[in-house]
Design a protein around this motif. Structure first.
Motif, PDB file in Angstrom:
ATOM      1  N   GLY A 724      41.553  52.283  60.910  1.00 29.51           N
ATOM      2  CA  GLY A 724      40.527  53.175  60.354  1.00 29.51           C
ATOM      3  C   GLY A 724      40.167  54.216  61.394  1.00 29.51           C
ATOM      4  N   GLY A 726      40.057  57.368  61.342  1.00 23.34           N
ATOM      5  CA  GLY A 726      39.306  58.551  60.918  1.00 23.34           C
ATOM      6  C   GLY A 726      39.899  59.815  61.514  1.00 23.34           C
ATOM      7  N   SER A 729      38.624  60.241  66.778  1.00 28.01           N
ATOM      8  CA  SER A 729      37.735  60.439  67.930  1.00 28.01           C
ATOM      9  C   SER A 729      38.103  59.524  69.096  1.00 28.01           C
ATOM     10  CB  SER A 729      36.270  60.252  67.527  1.00 28.01           C
ATOM     11  OG  SER A 729      36.080  58.982  66.967  1.00 28.01           O
ATOM     12  N   ASP A 748      44.794  55.113  58.782  1.00 25.70           N
ATOM     13  CA  ASP A 748      43.613  55.375  57.968  1.00 25.70           C
ATOM     14  C   ASP A 748      44.043  55.673  56.535  1.00 25.70           C
ATOM     15  OD1 ASP A 748      40.511  56.267  58.957  1.00 25.70           O
ATOM     16  OD2 ASP A 748      41.101  56.854  56.914  1.00 25.70           O
ATOM     17  N   LEU A 749      43.094  55.441  55.618  1.00 22.29           N
ATOM     18  CA  LEU A 749      43.325  55.710  54.206  1.00 22.29           C
ATOM     19  C   LEU A 749      43.223  57.199  53.895  1.00 22.29           C
ATOM     20  CD1 LEU A 749      41.129  53.313  52.022  1.00 22.29           C
ATOM     21  CD2 LEU A 749      43.600  53.589  51.920  1.00 22.29           C
ATOM     22  N   GLY A 786      47.645  54.675  55.337  1.00 22.35           N
ATOM     23  CA  GLY A 786      47.709  53.423  54.583  1.00 22.35           C
ATOM     24  C   GLY A 786      46.448  52.610  54.741  1.00 22.35           C
ATOM     25  N   SER A 787      46.356  51.516  53.968  1.00 25.22           N
ATOM     26  CA  SER A 787      45.165  50.672  54.034  1.00 25.22           C
ATOM     27  C   SER A 787      45.357  49.576  55.068  1.00 25.22           C
ATOM     28  CB  SER A 787      44.888  50.046  52.670  1.00 25.22           C
ATOM     29  OG  SER A 787      43.853  49.097  52.797  1.00 25.22           O
ATOM     30  N   ILE A 788      44.294  49.299  55.776  1.00 26.01           N
ATOM     31  CA  ILE A 788      44.384  48.266  56.815  1.00 26.01           C
ATOM     32  C   ILE A 788      44.282  46.850  56.221  1.00 26.01           C
ATOM     33  CG2 ILE A 788      43.627  49.690  58.754  1.00 26.01           C
ATOM     34  CD1 ILE A 788      40.783  48.673  58.279  1.00 26.01           C
ATOM     35  N   LEU A 804      36.546  50.689  64.760  1.00 19.39           N
ATOM     36  CA  LEU A 804      35.183  51.136  65.051  1.00 19.39           C
ATOM     37  C   LEU A 804      34.537  51.735  63.814  1.00 19.39           C
ATOM     38  CD1 LEU A 804      35.786  52.837  68.550  1.00 19.39           C
ATOM     39  CD2 LEU A 804      35.455  50.433  68.019  1.00 19.39           C
ATOM     40  N   GLU A 805      33.375  51.164  63.439  1.00 21.74           N
ATOM     41  CA  GLU A 805      32.567  51.693  62.329  1.00 21.74           C
ATOM     42  C   GLU A 805      33.390  51.845  61.045  1.00 21.74           C
ATOM     43  OE1 GLU A 805      30.345  51.103  64.823  1.00 21.74           O
ATOM     44  OE2 GLU A 805      29.004  52.555  63.894  1.00 21.74           O
ATOM     45  N   VAL A 806      34.164  50.827  60.716  1.00 23.72           N
ATOM     46  CA  VAL A 806      35.004  50.890  59.514  1.00 23.72           C
ATOM     47  C   VAL A 806      34.580  49.853  58.490  1.00 23.72           C
ATOM     48  CG1 VAL A 806      37.373  50.691  58.611  1.00 23.72           C
ATOM     49  CG2 VAL A 806      36.973  51.796  60.821  1.00 23.72           C
TER      50      VAL A 806
HETATM   51  N1  SAH Z   1      36.928  54.763  63.546  1.00 23.15           N
HETATM   52  C1  SAH Z   1      36.534  56.086  63.327  1.00 23.15           C
HETATM   53  C2  SAH Z   1      36.199  56.414  61.865  1.00 23.15           C
HETATM   54  C3  SAH Z   1      35.088  55.630  61.243  1.00 23.15           C
HETATM   55  S1  SAH Z   1      34.719  56.166  59.617  1.00 23.15           S
HETATM   56  C4  SAH Z   1      35.404  56.466  64.259  1.00 23.15           C
HETATM   57  O1  SAH Z   1      34.803  55.596  64.858  1.00 23.15           O
HETATM   58  O2  SAH Z   1      35.123  57.676  64.363  1.00 23.15           O
HETATM   59  C5  SAH Z   1      35.507  54.926  58.686  1.00 23.15           C
HETATM   60  C6  SAH Z   1      36.960  55.203  58.440  1.00 23.15           C
HETATM   61  O3  SAH Z   1      37.528  54.040  57.867  1.00 23.15           O
HETATM   62  C7  SAH Z   1      37.206  56.336  57.448  1.00 23.15           C
HETATM   63  O4  SAH Z   1      38.045  57.300  58.045  1.00 23.15           O
HETATM   64  C8  SAH Z   1      37.870  55.657  56.284  1.00 23.15           C
HETATM   65  O5  SAH Z   1      38.851  56.464  55.651  1.00 23.15           O
HETATM   66  C9  SAH Z   1      38.505  54.445  56.933  1.00 23.15           C
HETATM   67  N2  SAH Z   1      38.773  53.329  56.015  1.00 23.15           N
HETATM   68  C10 SAH Z   1      37.915  52.716  55.154  1.00 23.15           C
HETATM   69  N3  SAH Z   1      38.553  51.737  54.487  1.00 23.15           N
HETATM   70  C11 SAH Z   1      39.825  51.710  54.931  1.00 23.15           C
HETATM   71  C12 SAH Z   1      40.966  50.943  54.623  1.00 23.15           C
HETATM   72  N4  SAH Z   1      40.945  49.946  53.719  1.00 23.15           N
HETATM   73  N5  SAH Z   1      42.111  51.219  55.275  1.00 23.15           N
HETATM   74  C13 SAH Z   1      42.177  52.210  56.206  1.00 23.15           C
HETATM   75  N6  SAH Z   1      41.130  52.978  56.521  1.00 23.15           N
HETATM   76  C14 SAH Z   1      39.968  52.752  55.903  1.00 23.15           C
END
Ligand code: SAH
Length: 868
Positions: A724, A726, A729, A748-749, A786-788, A804-806
């Motif tokens: 994820g 994003g 960053s 990331d998705l 893709g999806s995690i 992080l923050e996902v």
């Molecule tokens: N890790 C980054 C982004 C956090 S925002 C940071 O700290 O800045 C959350 C991100 O998770 C988004 O970009 C969203 O697209 C991704 N996300 C949410 N569900 C997901 C999934 N099932 N597979 C992959 N990415 C996913």
């Protein structure tokens, strides 16, 4: 003590282009419009008269407040603009090249110009001065056709410029121009002057009858306009006067009579006050000593010394010394037409001029909220700022105080450097080497109005310099703070200068040492000698503002016993009406209130509305309103109303706000105070990232990345996958730090986020060829879409996984699924997961209250757990 003296010599006087001169005079009020002109050309073949498209040419129209000009056609846009500016300068009688003239040549030109002004040709033309001549032809008796020299001095730019060459002192003593005009006229046999008696000039022989006939003023109705009488003695009150100008009357004679003079021939006129197109000026009697000065050697004349007493109030507003009793009126002939322009100057407009001299006053006026608004302490974002921008206020301050337009120099700090700078206040230390890098950033702090852009692009700092008209440096402000946006850097630097000037104007008796200390706080270095010469000179009579500006009519407000419910700092006892909607303002919120401020007498027997607004917006926490109002609204929620009392602000402010000055004055003569009624209409929450910035330093987003970086470094991992990722960053930051990583992957998705991440990483990796790049070890960086929660063999076997923050963005079952897939299939040796922490972050607590209210069933998604 530093002085600008030595510095002034190092600044070479630049040769200004016509456009630059127009800019200095009009600033943003000069508007250039360039249009393409297609000039058809014939082809070279005589038999074929087919028109062909010629080269594209440009024509420029320049609009100034009073007139506009259109240039000819030019191949280059800039030539068209310069030509238009040159045409405007000619129309204004300003010759940029006059600098090359010697004093003697200028004197010869001056005589020629005066001669021309009294020609038949000039009378027939369209010039504000010709309108004066036409009006003067109706003057009766001896004065028929005689023109006060002071009128020629204020209307003819060309003459003024020539006088400045003859004697540079004219720049700061503009009334000397009158002396020079009189002396030039004395040498012309066709003109009649009697400088010993009067400051006026007349033709020896009258104009031919046909010229007079075609020129006589067509005005058929009387004109009545309001003006202000400002007695020289500060003990006496400023009062309105009515100017009644009959169809055949000369307005200057009417003003002279109000000043107790026999006619306009003894009058002196100040430069204009306020906006560029203004005709507002001070009128006062030329003293006897001034008349005597006429007979001295004018080519080497000293600045004219007046014997009369200085009119402190008028001089303060005008920024030019005004002597004796004076009238402030907005009347005169302009470039716009031959009719006499006039506008009422009321007591309210007088007080508005008075307060506009100070930055906070100018800001209050721009918001039309004299009693409620304050010049904010900080500029957060363009979207939250209301009223004139700091840069604009600073530019108009300079114009008002006869300084050059401020000089702004912004520089952009390259990305790499600014990232390093941003680490200065960090809580976590990254490494020895990173710290060394921090040192070269030396004292900078980064400010980002839009936290989403952290780490992208470069950062800006802005330096502002103020110069006098003679190009002496008055002050410079160079702050260490970096801004993501160039505009934020410019506005904040301007605001610093304004805040310092404001502090000075609020306490003009401030000792120099204190003023210097204050300057340090605002990153300002000022040159006391130049500052006092240019800015303080208008306050020639010490601190007259502290005297009673109303001439002793009004008792001191400290004499009033304040009722118990008058609040200043303590707002705890305030009664708030209406049900609590739960939506309250917080730091950074944009509020909309409906308010009114009224004068009330003891026991509320009488009330006079001074100021009100149906919808008034301001940002909380920036000092954009009076402190009491800001404190009160923190107690309120949307829909609630309240009423509170404060002590009276300065009488200048009250009278600047009051439409009916007479009524307000009547109130002020008895004990009274201000009542504010407020309804809180709307609260727009600030974006969370901005709030975070206010609450967490460095912002949480940065702390989070730095925390992860610490673990990554300690782990000595060579491969990393960011689940994820994003906009990348974390991955981006990895390229800024020396680590042991060789392979980095992001998944990331969101395709949009991935493409942003790709862009950032690409430009970063391109710079990696730089031998100084910190993260030499990284050999490959890959992004997957893709999806995690889905198995993907490419994500298996990494040393380190970050997420992080996902997971808080995922449905609970999906988050559990991720847990399973990551721990059983991908199996990084170390996994770093972070989520927002509800207990730690009050912003989340607040958003939860709202979301719970919306849907009580909804689960609080932001929980506090951090797993390794
Ligand atoms: N890790 C980054 C982004 C956090 S925002 C940071 O700290 O800045 C959350 C991100 O998770 C988004 O970009 C969203 O697209 C991704 N996300 C949410 N569900 C997901 C999934 N099932 N597979 C992959 N990415 C996913």
């Amino acid at each position: 003590m530093e002085t600008g003296g030595s510095l002034a010599h190092t600044i070479r006087k630049p040769t200004l282009t016509p456009k630059a001169i127009i800019h200095q005079k009009f600033g943003s009020k000069a508007s250039y419009k360039v249009e393409e002109v297609e000039e058809p050309t014939q082809n070279g073949c005589p038999g074929l008269a087919i028109l062909q498209k010629g080269p594209c040419l440009y024509r420029c129209s320049l609009e100034l407040p009073d007139f506009s000009v259109v240039s000819g056609s030019f191949k280059k846009k800039k030539d068209a603009e310069q030509s238009a500016a040159q045409m405007a300068l000619e129309k204004l009688g300003i010759r940029p090249s006059v600098d090359n003239l010697t004093a003697e040549e200028a004197w010869t030109d001056l005589i020629a110009r005066v001669k021309y002004i009294f020609s038949n040709e000039f009378l027939a033309g369209l010039h504000p001065l010709s309108s004066h001549f036409k009006a003067a032809l109706c003057r009766v008796g001896d004065h028929d056709g005689s023109i006060p020299a002071s009128v020629i001095a204020i209307c003819d730019g060309k003459l003024n410029n020539l006088c400045k060459i003859i004697n540079p002192k004219v720049e700061s003593h503009p009334f000397m121009v009158v002396s020079y005009i009189m002396r030039a006229a004395t040498g012309l046999p066709e003109l009649v002057v009697n400088p010993e008696r009067q400051l006026s000039i007349r033709k020896e022989n009258p104009y031919p009858p046909d010229v007079i006939e075609s020129s006589v003023s067509q005005q058929s109705e009387s004109i009545t306009t309001m003006a202000i009488y400002i007695p020289c003695s500060p003990e006496k009150a400023v009062e309105p006067v009515i100017l009644n100008i009959s169809p055949k009357g000369y307005y200057l004679d009417v003003i002279a009579q109000k000043l107790g003079l026999s006619d306009a021939n003894e009058i002196l006129i100040s430069r204009t006050i306020g906006k560029a197109s203004s005709e507002t000026r001070f009128y006062f009697a030329a003293s006897k000593s001034y008349l005597l000065e006429m007979s001295s050697d004018l080519l080497n004349a000293k600045a004219v010394k007046f014997g009369g007493p200085l009119n402190a109030r008028a001089s303060y507003i005008c920024g030019q010394d005004i002597y004796g009793d004076s009238i402030l009126a907005s009347i005169g002939y302009t470039w716009k037409g031959q009719d006499l322009f006039h506008e009422d100057v009321t007591l309210q407009s007088y007080y508005r001029m008075l307060i506009s001299k100070i930055p906070s006053g100018a800001y209050k006026l721009s918001r039309e909220a004299i009693l409620a608004a304050e010049l904010p302490l900080t500029f957060t974002t363009k979207t939250n700022w209301r009223g004139s921008y700091p840069r604009e206020i600073l530019c108009s301050f300079c114009r008002q105080h006869w300084l050059l337009e401020p000089v702004f120099s912004t520089s952009s700090i390259p990305k790499k450097a600014s990232l390093e700078l941003s680490r200065l206040n960090k809580k976590l230390k990254v490494s020895e080497s990173a710290e060394q890098e921090v040192e070269y950033a030396n004292g900078h702090d980064i400010v980002d109005a839009d936290a989403k852009s952290v780490g992208m692009g470069s950062s800006f700092i802005c330096e502002v310099k103020l110069y006098s008209k003679c190009q002496d440096l008055i002050l410079e402000c160079a702050s260490n703070v970096l801004y993501k946006k160039q505009n934020d850097a410019v506005q904040n630097a301007s605001l610093k200068v304004l805040s310092w000037l404001n502090a000075y104007f609020k306490d003009i008796d401030m000792p120099l040492e204190k003023l210097k200390q204050l300057a340090n706080v605002f990153d300002i270095k000022f040159y006391p000698q130049n500052f006092s010469k240019e800015v303080v000179s208008c306050l020639s009579v010490e601190n007259f503002q502290n005297h009673d500006t109303l001439g002793g009519k009004v008792p001191e407000s400290n004499g009033i016993s304040i009722p118990n419910d008058v609040v200043e700092d303590d707002v705890s006892s305030i009664d708030i009406e209406g049900p609590d909607s739960g939506v309250c303002p917080s730091y950074g919120s944009l509020l909309c209130v409906c308010y009114s401020a009224s004068l009330v007498t003891k026991g509320e027997l009488q009330k006079e509305l001074l100021e009100s607004a149906e919808e008034f917006e301001f940002e909380m926490g920036t000092g954009a309103v009076i402190p009491c109002l800001e404190a009160v609204v923190t107690k309120m929620s949307i829909g609630q109303s309240t009423c509170f009392y404060t002590e009276l602000p300065s009488q200048d402010l009250v009278l600047a706000a009051a439409k009916d000055s007479a009524n307000a004055l009547a109130f002020l003569s008895s004990p009274c105070w201000l009542e504010y009624s407020i309804i809180l209409l709307q609260v727009t929450e600030p974006p969370e990232d901005r709030m975070e910035q206010a609450l967490f330093s460095p912002p949480l987003s940065k702390q989070r990345v730095e925390y992860a970086l610490q673990h990554i470094k300690d782990s000595c991992a060579t491969s990393l996958v960011d689940f994820g990722c994003g906009s990348g960053s974390l991955l981006e930051s990895l390229l800024d730090y020396p680590t042991s990583l060789e392979t980095i992957v992001g998944v990331d998705l969101s395709k949009k986020s991935l493409s942003r991440a790709a862009k950032v990483l690409h430009s970063k990796l391109t710079m990696m060829s730089d031998p100084e790049a910190p993260c030499k070890s990284i050999k490959s960086a890959v992004l997957y879409d893709g999806s995690i929660t889905d198995f993907d063999s490419r994500l298996c076997g990494f040393d380190l996984g970050t997420c992080l923050e996902v997971i808080e963005h995922m449905e609970e079952d999906q988050a559990c699924l991720f847990g399973d897939v990551v721990l059983s299939s991908f199996r990084p040796k170390i996994l770093v997961v972070s989520t927002p922490n509800y207990e730690y972050n009050v912003i989340l607590q607040r958003s939860n209250i709202t979301s719970q209210e919306d849907d009580p069933e909804e689960k609080i998604y932001s929980q506090s757990y951090c797993c390794l």
